[in-house]
Motif scaffolding. Structure first.
Motif, PDB file in Angstrom:
ATOM      1  N   PHE A  32      37.710 -13.241  99.990  1.00  0.00           N
ATOM      2  CA  PHE A  32      36.874 -12.750  98.889  1.00  0.00           C
ATOM      3  C   PHE A  32      35.408 -13.011  99.204  1.00  0.00           C
ATOM      4  N   ASP A  33      34.536 -12.186  98.581  1.00  0.00           N
ATOM      5  CA  ASP A  33      33.105 -12.298  98.862  1.00  0.00           C
ATOM      6  C   ASP A  33      32.535 -13.544  98.222  1.00  0.00           C
ATOM      7  N   ARG A  34      31.448 -14.009  98.825  1.00  0.00           N
ATOM      8  CA  ARG A  34      30.786 -15.189  98.273  1.00  0.00           C
ATOM      9  C   ARG A  34      30.214 -14.839  96.895  1.00  0.00           C
ATOM     10  N   ALA A  63      38.881 -23.313  98.339  1.00  0.00           N
ATOM     11  CA  ALA A  63      38.891 -21.857  98.485  1.00  0.00           C
ATOM     12  C   ALA A  63      37.472 -21.310  98.581  1.00  0.00           C
ATOM     13  N   LEU A  64      36.572 -21.844  97.731  1.00  0.00           N
ATOM     14  CA  LEU A  64      35.193 -21.347  97.743  1.00  0.00           C
ATOM     15  C   LEU A  64      34.492 -21.720  99.042  1.00  0.00           C
ATOM     16  N   THR A  65      34.816 -22.899  99.589  1.00  0.00           N
ATOM     17  CA  THR A  65      34.206 -23.315 100.847  1.00  0.00           C
ATOM     18  C   THR A  65      34.573 -22.349 101.956  1.00  0.00           C
ATOM     19  N   GLN A  66      35.854 -21.927 101.971  1.00  0.00           N
ATOM     20  CA  GLN A  66      36.320 -21.102 103.070  1.00  0.00           C
ATOM     21  C   GLN A  66      36.150 -19.615 102.814  1.00  0.00           C
ATOM     22  N   GLY A  67      36.097 -19.203 101.536  1.00  0.00           N
ATOM     23  CA  GLY A  67      36.046 -17.776 101.226  1.00  0.00           C
ATOM     24  C   GLY A  67      37.347 -17.080 101.558  1.00  0.00           C
ATOM     25  N   LEU A  68      38.416 -17.871 101.693  1.00  0.00           N
ATOM     26  CA  LEU A  68      39.704 -17.327 102.122  1.00  0.00           C
ATOM     27  C   LEU A  68      40.806 -18.247 101.615  1.00  0.00           C
ATOM     28  N   VAL A  69      41.876 -17.663 101.101  1.00  0.00           N
ATOM     29  CA  VAL A  69      43.046 -18.471 100.746  1.00  0.00           C
ATOM     30  C   VAL A  69      44.265 -17.939 101.497  1.00  0.00           C
ATOM     31  N   THR A  70      45.096 -18.842 101.981  1.00  0.00           N
ATOM     32  CA  THR A  70      46.329 -18.462 102.669  1.00  0.00           C
ATOM     33  C   THR A  70      47.475 -19.268 102.070  1.00  0.00           C
ATOM     34  N   SER A  90      45.481 -22.775  92.367  1.00  0.00           N
ATOM     35  CA  SER A  90      44.095 -22.681  91.932  1.00  0.00           C
ATOM     36  C   SER A  90      43.281 -21.839  92.902  1.00  0.00           C
ATOM     37  N   GLY A  91      43.528 -22.047  94.205  1.00  0.00           N
ATOM     38  CA  GLY A  91      42.825 -21.260  95.214  1.00  0.00           C
ATOM     39  C   GLY A  91      43.107 -19.774  95.055  1.00  0.00           C
ATOM     40  N   TYR A  92      44.384 -19.420  94.854  1.00  0.00           N
ATOM     41  CA  TYR A  92      44.732 -18.007  94.666  1.00  0.00           C
ATOM     42  C   TYR A  92      44.144 -17.473  93.364  1.00  0.00           C
ATOM     43  N   GLY A  93      44.083 -18.349  92.336  1.00  0.00           N
ATOM     44  CA  GLY A  93      43.441 -17.955  91.086  1.00  0.00           C
ATOM     45  C   GLY A  93      42.000 -17.551  91.344  1.00  0.00           C
ATOM     46  N   VAL A  94      41.291 -18.402  92.081  1.00  0.00           N
ATOM     47  CA  VAL A  94      39.895 -18.124  92.418  1.00  0.00           C
ATOM     48  C   VAL A  94      39.796 -16.799  93.171  1.00  0.00           C
ATOM     49  N   ALA A  95      40.702 -16.607  94.145  1.00  0.00           N
ATOM     50  CA  ALA A  95      40.625 -15.395  94.968  1.00  0.00           C
ATOM     51  C   ALA A  95      40.908 -14.141  94.147  1.00  0.00           C
ATOM     52  N   PHE A  96      41.960 -14.190  93.320  1.00  0.00           N
ATOM     53  CA  PHE A  96      42.304 -13.024  92.499  1.00  0.00           C
ATOM     54  C   PHE A  96      41.157 -12.646  91.575  1.00  0.00           C
ATOM     55  N   ILE A  97      40.673 -13.663  90.829  1.00  0.00           N
ATOM     56  CA  ILE A  97      39.629 -13.387  89.850  1.00  0.00           C
ATOM     57  C   ILE A  97      38.346 -12.974  90.555  1.00  0.00           C
ATOM     58  N   GLY A  98      38.058 -13.657  91.661  1.00  0.00           N
ATOM     59  CA  GLY A  98      36.845 -13.332  92.414  1.00  0.00           C
ATOM     60  C   GLY A  98      36.865 -11.902  92.917  1.00  0.00           C
ATOM     61  N   ARG A  99      38.022 -11.442  93.365  1.00  0.00           N
ATOM     62  CA  ARG A  99      38.130 -10.076  93.879  1.00  0.00           C
ATOM     63  C   ARG A  99      38.094  -9.051  92.758  1.00  0.00           C
ATOM     64  N   ALA A 100      38.693  -9.414  91.623  1.00  0.00           N
ATOM     65  CA  ALA A 100      38.816  -8.432  90.550  1.00  0.00           C
ATOM     66  C   ALA A 100      37.515  -8.295  89.762  1.00  0.00           C
ATOM     67  N   ILE A 125      35.610 -21.751  89.549  1.00  0.00           N
ATOM     68  CA  ILE A 125      36.167 -23.104  89.667  1.00  0.00           C
ATOM     69  C   ILE A 125      36.877 -23.484  88.373  1.00  0.00           C
ATOM     70  N   ALA A 126      36.210 -23.207  87.259  1.00  0.00           N
ATOM     71  CA  ALA A 126      36.796 -23.571  85.964  1.00  0.00           C
ATOM     72  C   ALA A 126      38.114 -22.843  85.743  1.00  0.00           C
ATOM     73  N   LEU A 127      38.119 -21.529  86.043  1.00  0.00           N
ATOM     74  CA  LEU A 127      39.335 -20.749  85.789  1.00  0.00           C
ATOM     75  C   LEU A 127      40.464 -21.136  86.741  1.00  0.00           C
ATOM     76  N   GLY A 128      40.118 -21.335  88.013  1.00  0.00           N
ATOM     77  CA  GLY A 128      41.133 -21.739  88.987  1.00  0.00           C
ATOM     78  C   GLY A 128      41.768 -23.056  88.584  1.00  0.00           C
ATOM     79  N   THR A 129      40.908 -24.010  88.208  1.00  0.00           N
ATOM     80  CA  THR A 129      41.415 -25.321  87.799  1.00  0.00           C
ATOM     81  C   THR A 129      42.273 -25.192  86.547  1.00  0.00           C
ATOM     82  N   ALA A 130      41.822 -24.329  85.629  1.00  0.00           N
ATOM     83  CA  ALA A 130      42.597 -24.137  84.398  1.00  0.00           C
ATOM     84  C   ALA A 130      43.974 -23.562  84.720  1.00  0.00           C
TER      85      ALA A 130
END
Lengths: 321, 301
Positions: A143-145, A229-236, A68-78, A87-92
């Motif tokens: 990824f950016d806030r 992921a959103l709290t940190q702005g970073l996923v590893t 989910s975290g990587y989902g957030v990062a990918f979509i957030g960056r793209a 959040i909704a998409l990552g969870t989905a």
């Protein structure tokens, strides 16, 4: 009809906890990040509690938080979508992965279940580390806030908004899980632990019931992961490492696996333990966790919430007498 | 892929499978007797390897005769396996026999976490690698491929001896028969006068020593770093699960399968090397959820 599961005393306890979290994190701004991390951990732990209800423990559930975290990062960056959408998409994404992996997992119980989850999470972990061009490798993805509710906020405001959202989600998730435990499916899930064959004789498919529980648990872990992921702005890849999965299970036992409130009590105790103990005991952190886990299993197998619960029950029976 | 590369991959696979088999054998033995998956088994592997490396360094440092290198590996395994295994058994395992399976799994997981940190405190996080034994035994040429004697002869021999020895022990000695009886049914074995506690302790020490032996024998060819215990734990579980829990003969075949798959993957598709054991395990479990060699258990209603 009572829409809130649990006794009035328990509701009072939850209301008190929510108020305390709000007061502290708004009063002392430096507490916001640890509180947010505790809430997102707590959400993941409620997912693990669902599985423990079926008598199963997974040593790989951090993979759903990680996905989910990587989902957030990918979509957030793209596409630079809004935080709520992310959040909704990552969870989905986590729910979808849970639904697919679940089809395979529901065939296994006990050790096989725990270790197969671990194996899947190790695969994800090494894939994320190896395919660096796409996933950022071991450094992860930054990824950016994003905007929040289509309003662009500064760091302070964003964190406050995220915190309020996390708190609401935590309460909702807790209620949902407790409702689920009370429902036919939830009761059937508990029967997987006691006697699966009897469950089948009732005409219910144990696999289907367990699949439902698995998807729910993956979704909750995913929700926790997207907030994290959103709290940190970073996923590893570390988000999906087996140590993280172990921590989630640890929190569930520490807080008490009998009730969703236990997950959050455990998550807060864990986060603050980490804040103070990790600084004092660098290098022995896992050992401390291990020792506490052993003590909890022998002394209080129902966790911290088990102790609270005993107190609540005693108070309730004292009133009646 | 030419012929010499195939031979190389085969030899890699055999030597790796031998190690894997030793560790998996210990894991499956303990599971058979206690019905508990000892997650701390991965730590025994790591501790065995680290301790063997320490002994190896000591031999060089005190200028002891070089032939002591190989026996030192076995000594390391016996000391670590016997000691840690006994501690685990007395302090934890025998006290959780009647607990919920979830809690049993968690206790051994907790023991694993503790041992991981202790290991880091004792041996640090720098890689440790002592290969004197391998150099000393020299190399061997098979069909034009040069390979170390240690990996080609010593490792498979030890694995085969362990396998044959364990079978003989379980089938032909009084104590071994008692272990088998406890594996089948603990309560009835107790009723028949078997000293279950002693048998359990012995099995765990033996299983632990096998795990540590795997580590000790791996130490001259692998550099030991923190986290190696977790990797080996999952890997040996993959072997045991592929074979079916408690299946000794099956474990040998499964170890060979996974060892070969891994070594061929290294030469053909290095990216998927780490995934191979899991892919095999998942493929086998999809077709046979209880493993290749297990017999179906009666349903309890």
């Amino acid at each position: 009809m009572n829409f809130l599961p649990g006794s009035p005393r328990l509701q009072l306890l939850v209301a008190f906890l929510v108020a305390a979290v709000l007061a502290f994190s708004l009063g002392l701004p430096w507490l916001k990040t640890p509180v947010l991390l505790a809430l997102s951990n707590g959400l993941a732990v409620t997912g693990v509690i669902v599985l423990i209800r079926a008598g199963q423990v997974s040593f790989g559930h951090a993979m759903f938080a990680c996905l989910s975290g990587y989902g957030v990062a990918f979509i957030g960056r793209a596409w630079h979508l809004d935080a709520l959408l992310l959040i909704a998409l990552g969870t989905a994404a986590a729910a979808l992965a849970g639904a697919l992996i679940g089809v395979f997992m529901v065939r296994y119980r006990g050790i096989f279940f725990g270790m197969l989850n671990l194996a899947f999470s190790m695969v994800l972990f090494s894939v994320l580390g190896k395919f660096g061009a796409f996933t950022g490798g071991t450094d992860g993805l930054r990824f950016d806030r994003p905007s929040f509710g289509f309003v662009h906020l500064e760091r302070e405001g964003f964190e406050t908004a995220l915190l309020l959202l996390a708190l609401v989600l935590a309460v909702l998730a807790g209620m949902l899980v407790q409702r689920y435990f009370g429902s036919v499916n939830g009761q059937a899930l508990a029967a997987i632990k006691t006697n699966e064959t009897r469950l089948e004789y009732l005409g219910l498919s144990a696999k289907r019931v367990f699949w439902g529980g698995y998807v729910l648990s993956a979704t909750l872990c995913g929700l926790g992961g997207s907030l994290f992921a959103l709290t940190q702005g970073l996923v590893t890849p570390e988000m999906g490492y087996w140590v993280r999965s172990g921590e989630i299970v640890f929190i569930a036992i520490l807080g008490g696996s009998g009730h969703a409130v236990g997950a959050f009590i455990g998550a807060f105790v864990f986060e603050f333990m980490k804040l103070y103990a990790a600084a004092l005991l660098t290098g022995a952190w896992q050992m401390v966790l291990g020792l506490i886990l052993i003590v909890m299993v022998f002394v209080a197998p129902r966790g911290l919430f088990g102790l609270v619960e005993r107190h609540l029950k005693r108070a309730a029976s004292g009133e009646r007498a | 892929m030419d012929a010499s590369l195939i031979i190389l991959a085969l030899m890699d696979g055999v030597s790796y499978a031998a190690l894997l088999f030793l560790v998996a054998l210990g894991l499956t033995l303990i599971f058979g007797v206690m019905r508990i998956l000892n997650i701390a088994h991965g730590s025994l592997y790591a501790w065995g390897g680290y301790f063997a490396a320490t002994l190896g360094l000591a031999i060089t440092k005190f200028a002891l005769p070089a032939w002591m290198g190989l026996p030192a590996l076995f000594v390391a395994a016996l000391v670590i396996g016997g000691l840690l295994g006994s501690i685990l058994e007395f302090a934890l395992l025998r006290r959780i026999l009647d607990k919920d399976p979830v809690l049993q799994l968690l206790v051994t997981f907790a023991a694993f976490m503790v041992l991981e940190d202790l290991q880091r405190m004792i041996w640090g996080s720098q890689p440790i690698f002592v290969s004197d034994v391998v150099n000393q035994l020299g190399t061997l040429s098979v069909a034009g491929v040069t390979y170390t004697r240690y990996q080609l002869l010593v490792l498979p021999t030890v694995a085969i001896l362990a396998f044959v020895g364990l079978r003989w022990f379980l089938r032909s000695t009084a104590l071994g028969r008692q272990v088998t009886a406890v594996t089948h049914h603990r309560e009835i074995a107790t009723a028949m006068g078997v000293n279950t506690n002693r048998v359990t302790w012995l099995t765990i020490a033996m299983g632990g020593a096998l795990g540590a032996l795997g580590g000790a024998l791996a130490s001259p060819t692998t550099s030991f770093t923190p986290g190696i215990g977790a990797d080996m734990m999952v890997l040996s579980f993959a072997v045991v699960a592929t074979a079916g829990l408690g299946q000794i003969g099956g474990a040998a075949l499964a170890a060979l399968m996974i060892g070969m798959a891994r070594s061929f993957a290294i030469y053909l598709m290095p990216e998927v090397e780490v995934l191979m054991p899991y892919l095999i395990m998942v493929a086998v479990l999809l077709l046979r959820p209880e493993g290749l060699f297990s017999t179906p258990a009666a349903r309890r209603i």
